[in-house]
Write a protein that holds these residues in place. Sequence first.
Motif, PDB file in Angstrom:
ATOM      1  N   ALA A  57       0.821  -1.347  -0.047  1.00 56.05           N
ATOM      2  CA  ALA A  57      -0.089   0.002  -0.049  1.00 56.05           C
ATOM      3  C   ALA A  57       0.963   1.226  -0.025  1.00 56.05           C
ATOM      4  O   ALA A  57       0.459   2.186  -0.682  1.00 56.05           O
ATOM      5  CB  ALA A  57      -0.943  -0.093   1.352  1.00 56.05           C
ATOM      6  N   CYS A  61       0.953   4.360  -2.871  1.00 60.16           N
ATOM      7  CA  CYS A  61       0.486   5.575  -2.759  1.00 60.16           C
ATOM      8  C   CYS A  61       1.782   6.640  -3.024  1.00 60.16           C
ATOM      9  O   CYS A  61       1.589   7.580  -3.677  1.00 60.16           O
ATOM     10  CB  CYS A  61       0.244   5.837  -1.007  1.00 60.16           C
ATOM     11  SG  CYS A  61      -1.193   5.078  -0.447  1.00 60.16           S
ATOM     12  N   GLU A  95      -6.630   2.388  -2.094  1.00 62.00           N
ATOM     13  CA  GLU A  95      -5.456   3.334  -1.802  1.00 62.00           C
ATOM     14  C   GLU A  95      -5.218   4.237  -2.727  1.00 62.00           C
ATOM     15  O   GLU A  95      -4.796   5.531  -2.327  1.00 62.00           O
ATOM     16  CB  GLU A  95      -4.320   2.319  -1.430  1.00 62.00           C
ATOM     17  CG  GLU A  95      -4.539   1.469  -0.173  1.00 62.00           C
ATOM     18  CD  GLU A  95      -4.310   2.201   0.988  1.00 62.00           C
ATOM     19  OE1 GLU A  95      -3.684   3.294   0.912  1.00 62.00           O
ATOM     20  OE2 GLU A  95      -4.673   1.486   2.133  1.00 62.00           O
TER      21      GLU A  95
END
Length: 238
Positions: A57, A61, A95
């Motif tokens: 994740a 990002c 995300e």
Amino acid sequence: LDECIETPAPREKAEAALRRTTAWARRARRHFQEYARRNGKPPQQWQFGIVQGATFADLRCESARQLLDLDFPGYAVGGLAVGEPHEITCAMTAEVTALLPKDRPRYLMGVGRPEQIADYVALGMDMMDCVLPTRAARHACLYTSEGRVLIKNSRYAQDQRPVDSNCSCSVCRRYSRAYLRHLFAAGEITAAILATHHNVHFYLDIMRRIREAIEFGNLAKFSSEMHARYAVDQLENP
């Protein structure tokens, strides 16, 4: 341009792919901008930056943030649906869409099964693509509103019904299940052509129904119905 890696992948490989993808994105963006300056207008196509990061994740990002700095007209999410569970695909998509601008098109690459598409739309994706409808068609698998029809099965040898009685495509209006099964059994290339036409129409109709569900506030209901229908299909056609 991006480096799409397998799942599962070690973090070091995901980090390297992220760096390479950003480097390629930076070079590609510069090329498009230089073209626009030389010609006084942008190229007659849209350029998308592609988010990578495997199933990490924080890397997803970071990839999105790096691409946002390059100010692409649209953003894609790549490297998913390459072996990870659907739940992980959704988690990584969520995300990323939390960071991507809502006023730019968002494209999830390489997905998915019919019952999954509404999930991705609910997470903020605008467009998707997948080889599944055409690849499945070549292997005699047709998608319908009641689940899959594996047309080579003997049960369809005398079945005079259309592939999907709820479908308006030209294949369902003109041909029976029995006839399509005969074409596959005979090795006719027409079989794959007709099955492909139906499957692509079916997927486009899913998108039409999703837009309709959004308009009437029924997207969650539509999604749950699709999941329930294809869960039964998996039991009947493992």
